[in-house]
Design a protein around this motif. Structure first.
Motif, mmCIF file in Angstrom:
data_model
loop_
_atom_site.group_PDB
_atom_site.id
_atom_site.type_symbol
_atom_site.label_atom_id
_atom_site.label_comp_id
_atom_site.label_asym_id
_atom_site.label_seq_id
_atom_site.Cartn_x
_atom_site.Cartn_y
_atom_site.Cartn_z
ATOM 1 N N ILE A 51 0.804 -1.224 0.000
ATOM 2 C CA ILE A 51 0.000 0.000 0.000
ATOM 3 C C ILE A 51 0.844 1.284 0.000
ATOM 4 O O ILE A 51 0.528 2.226 -0.736
ATOM 5 N N PRO A 52 1.920 1.406 0.805
ATOM 6 C CA PRO A 52 2.665 2.673 0.794
ATOM 7 C C PRO A 52 3.127 3.094 -0.598
ATOM 8 O O PRO A 52 2.990 4.258 -0.982
ATOM 9 N N GLY A 53 3.662 2.165 -1.381
ATOM 10 C CA GLY A 53 4.095 2.495 -2.727
ATOM 11 C C GLY A 53 2.935 2.853 -3.637
ATOM 12 O O GLY A 53 3.018 3.780 -4.443
ATOM 13 N N THR A 54 1.843 2.092 -3.500
ATOM 14 C CA THR A 54 0.658 2.364 -4.309
ATOM 15 C C THR A 54 0.061 3.722 -3.979
ATOM 16 O O THR A 54 -0.321 4.490 -4.873
ATOM 17 N N GLU A 55 -0.030 4.042 -2.676
ATOM 18 C CA GLU A 55 -0.580 5.332 -2.269
ATOM 19 C C GLU A 55 0.287 6.484 -2.755
ATOM 20 O O GLU A 55 -0.229 7.521 -3.192
ATOM 21 N N ALA A 56 1.599 6.308 -2.682
ATOM 22 C CA ALA A 56 2.495 7.362 -3.173
ATOM 23 C C ALA A 56 2.240 7.615 -4.653
ATOM 24 O O ALA A 56 2.076 8.764 -5.084
ATOM 25 N N TRP A 57 2.193 6.556 -5.453
ATOM 26 C CA TRP A 57 1.940 6.691 -6.889
ATOM 27 C C TRP A 57 0.576 7.321 -7.147
ATOM 28 O O TRP A 57 0.444 8.249 -7.960
ATOM 29 N N VAL A 95 2.957 8.807 -14.810
ATOM 30 C CA VAL A 95 3.743 8.664 -13.583
ATOM 31 C C VAL A 95 4.169 7.213 -13.422
ATOM 32 O O VAL A 95 3.358 6.294 -13.616
ATOM 33 N N ALA A 96 5.427 6.998 -13.060
ATOM 34 C CA ALA A 96 5.932 5.634 -12.859
ATOM 35 C C ALA A 96 6.932 5.615 -11.709
ATOM 36 O O ALA A 96 7.765 6.514 -11.587
ATOM 37 N N SER A 97 6.847 4.595 -10.871
ATOM 38 C CA SER A 97 7.830 4.402 -9.809
ATOM 39 C C SER A 97 9.136 3.912 -10.424
ATOM 40 O O SER A 97 9.137 3.126 -11.384
ATOM 41 N N SER A 98 10.256 4.378 -9.879
ATOM 42 C CA SER A 98 11.548 3.979 -10.428
ATOM 43 C C SER A 98 12.539 3.670 -9.321
ATOM 44 O O SER A 98 12.269 3.891 -8.137
ATOM 45 N N ASP A 99 13.697 3.169 -9.705
ATOM 46 C CA ASP A 99 14.644 2.645 -8.727
ATOM 47 C C ASP A 99 15.538 3.741 -8.149
ATOM 48 O O ASP A 99 15.343 4.936 -8.381
ATOM 49 N N ALA A 100 16.563 3.325 -7.390
ATOM 50 C CA ALA A 100 17.415 4.262 -6.654
ATOM 51 C C ALA A 100 18.315 5.098 -7.551
ATOM 52 O O ALA A 100 18.959 6.028 -7.069
ATOM 53 N N LEU A 101 18.370 4.809 -8.841
ATOM 54 C CA LEU A 101 19.164 5.624 -9.759
ATOM 55 C C LEU A 101 18.415 6.862 -10.240
ATOM 56 O O LEU A 101 18.951 7.646 -11.026
ATOM 57 N N THR A 102 17.186 7.050 -9.772
ATOM 58 C CA THR A 102 16.441 8.263 -10.077
ATOM 59 C C THR A 102 17.228 9.480 -9.600
ATOM 60 O O THR A 102 17.693 9.521 -8.458
ATOM 61 N N CYS A 103 17.414 10.456 -10.487
ATOM 62 C CA CYS A 103 18.163 11.693 -10.186
ATOM 63 C C CYS A 103 19.638 11.434 -9.886
ATOM 64 O O CYS A 103 20.293 12.230 -9.205
ATOM 65 N N VAL A 104 20.170 10.337 -10.380
ATOM 66 C CA VAL A 104 21.615 10.080 -10.326
ATOM 67 C C VAL A 104 22.150 10.328 -11.731
ATOM 68 O O VAL A 104 21.820 9.593 -12.670
ATOM 69 N N ALA A 105 22.963 11.361 -11.873
ATOM 70 C CA ALA A 105 23.335 11.837 -13.204
ATOM 71 C C ALA A 105 24.054 10.790 -14.043
ATOM 72 O O ALA A 105 23.859 10.714 -15.254
ATOM 73 N N HIS A 106 24.901 9.973 -13.416
ATOM 74 C CA HIS A 106 25.711 9.025 -14.173
ATOM 75 C C HIS A 106 25.102 7.625 -14.177
ATOM 76 O O HIS A 106 25.762 6.665 -14.579
#
Length: 217
Positions: A51-57, A95-106
């Motif tokens: 639910i937390p991920g779903t609610e965030a999305w 809108v899509a959930s993404s992994d920890a590389l979100t906003c990582v330039a390289h």
């Protein structure tokens, strides 16, 4: 195959300039992302684990529409693929959930959940310079791509309890499961994050109150 080397708009000033060119309100997007973060934090240990991920999305999608529709955007949900659409700028946003590389330039972020026909269709559409589809494209995929009139950008959100990041990115490659590469990435300046400026609500000047802990179970 990716369209070209990825263009990354990392610094807040550059990001705001590029968003303005796309007719996307950075304040609207920031409020939507922070609403998703708040929704996640307001879940408790008694909620089902997903639910937390779903609610965030869900709250990001809803708030983004709440913010953009009064500015001339419209919405559509073909096969439950929830879009906000700007006919003037000729773009879609999903809108899509993404992994920890979100906003990582390289890095190169990947979408987290399995993506279906319309995501694949969006990548196909984004890679075409015309509306002519190769003969090898399946009829179902061609039909879905035809429904998507414009380029489709993804608002990638990486929202955890103590971490909230987002970027508006143009998908360019798909591996039958997730989006894997991007033609362009725009890092969303959030208040207090990476030089983001405080977001002021031009309508009622209401501050965004983001809890720092979850509610008790």
């Amino acid at each position: 195959m990716a369209l070209s080397a990825t263009v990354v708009h990392q610094h807040p000033f550059d990001a705001r300039r590029r968003l303005a060119e796309l007719n996307v309100s950075v304040e609207a997007v920031s409020r939507a992302v922070l609403a998703g973060h708040t929704a996640r934090l307001n879940c408790t240990d008694n909620d089902p684990p997903f639910i937390p991920g779903t609610e965030a999305w869900r709250y990001v999608v809803r708030t983004l529409r709440d913010e953009l529709l009064p500015l001339g955007w419209r919405k559509d949900d073909p096969s439950n693929y929830s879009l906000v659409i700007n006919d003037s700028a000729q773009i879609n946003i999903v809108v899509a959930s993404s992994d920890a590389l979100t906003c990582v330039a390289h890095g190169s972020p990947r979408t987290k959940s399995l993506k279906g026909l319309f995501t694949e269709a969006a990548v196909l559409k984004n890679n075409l310079e015309t509306d002519m589809f190769p003969e090898t494209v399946e009829a179902e995929l061609r039909k879905a791509a035809t429904i998507l009139s414009y380029l489709t950008w993804m608002l990638l959100i990486h929202i955890e309890d103590e971490d909230c990041r987002a970027e508006l990115s143009l998908p360019s490659a798909f591996d039958d499961r997730n989006v894997t590469d991007w033609a362009e990435r725009i890092f969303i300046p959030l208040p207090g994050i990476d030089g983001g400026l405080p977001v002021e609500d031009p309508i009622n000047h209401t501050d965004i109150d983001v809890p720092v802990k979850r509610k008790a179970a």
